[in-house]
Design an enzyme around this catalytic site. Structure first.
Site: not given
Length: 299
Positions: A112, A164
């Site tokens: 990765s 949020k």
């Protein structure tokens, strides 16, 4: 050759390597200026890639440029890590690669984000059994809603917008939130794929055919075009020397690493708590990256 002579020779060779590596960390003060142009710089990237790794590696890369090493051997033994930190290291390698030769050596695992950083090298050498690949993005959060209900704990949240508190641990994701995060992941994934395609001179669709999160060996990576050749770190060192126009038989590598605390340098292995330190680092990484997009192999 007698056994004692062989042991003494090995001892002095090891001692010379230690002295050389200490010299690599010393400031360039006349008249003890090492002959950096006849050496290869070596930088290790091990463990999860995060802020501390980025700071250390960027500082080391700056030293490589300042001391005018002709080549860099980049040893990568990492499952990956945070996206931004991996991108900054890659960008710094690309800039440095305009001036010197860079060879990456994949160790036990280079997956990765480790792969992404490796794309900043001119050549990549992997062991046949190296675990690599895992090209993709993951975000993982924790949903403790059921546990909190059992203990009678709830939260009152006041927020400026509906998203949020996305990935809040006290509730499940909503469908719109899942789509927002999926779009974020898809964008990051595309960046990863395009970088690999450009670095390895592969078609984007070709990269996508194996960039589905799967891991594979160094041997398979060679067949896919993700690495240039199979070999050890020593093979990578020799290649770096050849690319820099140096004699691989005589050229030594100079490891640039963060200075250890004074007591560790004096007492050595008596203060070695690397196992506990590695566990603490992993725990800290898990806590600090919860909810962040990661280029990381997470079995």
């Amino acid at each position: 050759m007698p056994v004692a002579d062989t042991m003494n020779k090995a001892h002095y060779k090891k001692l010379a390597t230690k002295i050389r590596n200490i010299a690599c960390k010393l400031p360039m003060i006349w008249p003890f200026k090492p002959r950096y142009r006849k050496q290869i710089a070596r930088i290790e990237i091990t463990g999860a890639i995060a802020g501390e790794t980025r700071k250390r590696v960027l500082e080391a890369l700056k030293t490589v440029e300042e001391r005018k090493f002709p080549a860099l051997l980049l040893r990568i033994d990492s499952p990956g890590g945070t996206v931004g930190d991996s991108q900054e290291i890659y960008s710094a390698l690309k800039r440095l690669g305009e001036k010197i030769k860079i060879v990456a050596s994949f160790g036990n695992i280079s997956a990765s984000g480790g792969v992404y950083i490796g794309m900043g090298a001119h050549h990549i050498v992997a062991n046949p059994g190296t675990i690599t690949g895992s090209i993709g993005v993951i975000i993982r959060g924790n949903n403790l809603e059921g546990l909190l209900e059992k203990v009678g704990v709830s939260f009152q949240v006041i927020k400026s917008g509906p998203y949020k508190d996305i990935l809040a641990f006290d509730r499940e994701l909503t469908d719109p939130e899942q789509q927002i995060l999926q779009d974020l992941i898809d964008t990051s994934y595309q960046q990863f794929v395009e970088t690999v395609a450009e670095a390895r001179k592969l078609a984007v669709e070709k990269v996508k055919s194996f960039a589905d999160g799967r891991v594979f060996t160094g041997q398979q990576a060679l067949e896919l075009g993700l690495v240039d050749r199979l070999g050890t770190e020593e093979d990578a060192r020799r290649l770096a020397a050849e690319l820099a126009g140096l004699d691989p038989e005589k050229t030594e590598s100079c490891t640039l690493e963060k200075q250890k605390p004074f007591l560790n340098r004096v007492l050595g292995s008596s203060l070695d708590i690397s196992g506990l330190s590695a566990y603490n680092n992993l725990l800290e990484f898990e806590l600090s990256t919860s909810g962040l997009p990661l280029w990381m192999y997470r079995p």
